[in-house]
Design a protein around this motif. Structure first.
Motif: not given
Length: 186
Positions: A68, A70-71, A74, A78, A176-177, A180-181, A183-184
């Motif tokens: 988590f 990266h969340w 993000f 954001t 932030g994106s 997240l990207w 991390g996912l």
């Protein structure tokens, strides 16, 4: 781990902080070295402390944080970016404009950009990396990159004064994106 390898890791970990420093430089009016140092020191300290914390936690907690981290980055970046954009397009009287020198704002930015360093610290524990040298190198590299980023952002802020808040907000959301990207997809 070799000094060159540690330095390269430091540059990689400092990339987000550098980008946010650019944005911060856009907002700082009448830039003096004390203001630039305040931002650069905050980012450098957090980039150094987070790997130390991760190293201290050790291997058992690594898988949990990586799920988590990266969340968190993000959401924090954001939220700051959306706030900046809202303030830029809002017709309301601005009570508290975005201020990267505000302690609360600065801490949120420093934490958001250093969460990946926490996870890296967990990796350092596994690799038995000399942690004191590693965090010193990461902190110093981050400090200097962010100091340069603030001055560079400030230079461009004078040219794009009317659009600064929207540009800065979009940059923070993009960072932030990207966090997240990555991390996912990793």
């Amino acid at each position: 781990m070799e000094f060159l390898t540690i330095s390269m890791i430091g540059v990689g970990l400092a990339a987000d902080a550098f980008a946010v420093s650019l944005t911060s430089g856009l907002y700082i009016r009448h830039l003096k070295w004390q203001k630039a140092f305040k931002v650069a020191i905050a980012f450098g300290i957090f980039q150094a402390i987070m790997p130390l914390m991760g190293w201290g936690v050790g291997v058992g907690f690594r898988d949990y944080i990586i799920r988590f981290d990266h969340w968190i980055g993000f959401i924090l970046l954001t939220a700051l970016g959306l706030r900046m954009i809202h303030e830029a397009i809002s017709q309301e009287e601005k009570e508290k404009p975005f201020n990267p020198l505000n302690l609360e704002t600065l801490l949120v930015m420093a934490v958001a950009t250093s969460i990946d360093a926490l996870a890296a610290g967990l990796g350092f524990a596994v690799l038995k990396t000399p942690i004191l040298l590693t965090i010193a190198v990461i902190g110093v590299i981050t400090f200097w990159l962010c100091l340069g980023g603030i001055y560079l952002g400030h230079h461009f802020g004078d040219r794009f004064q009317d659009k600064v808040e929207v540009i800065g907000g979009v940059i923070l959301i993009a960072i932030g994106s990207r966090i997240l990207w990555q991390g996912l997809t990793t």
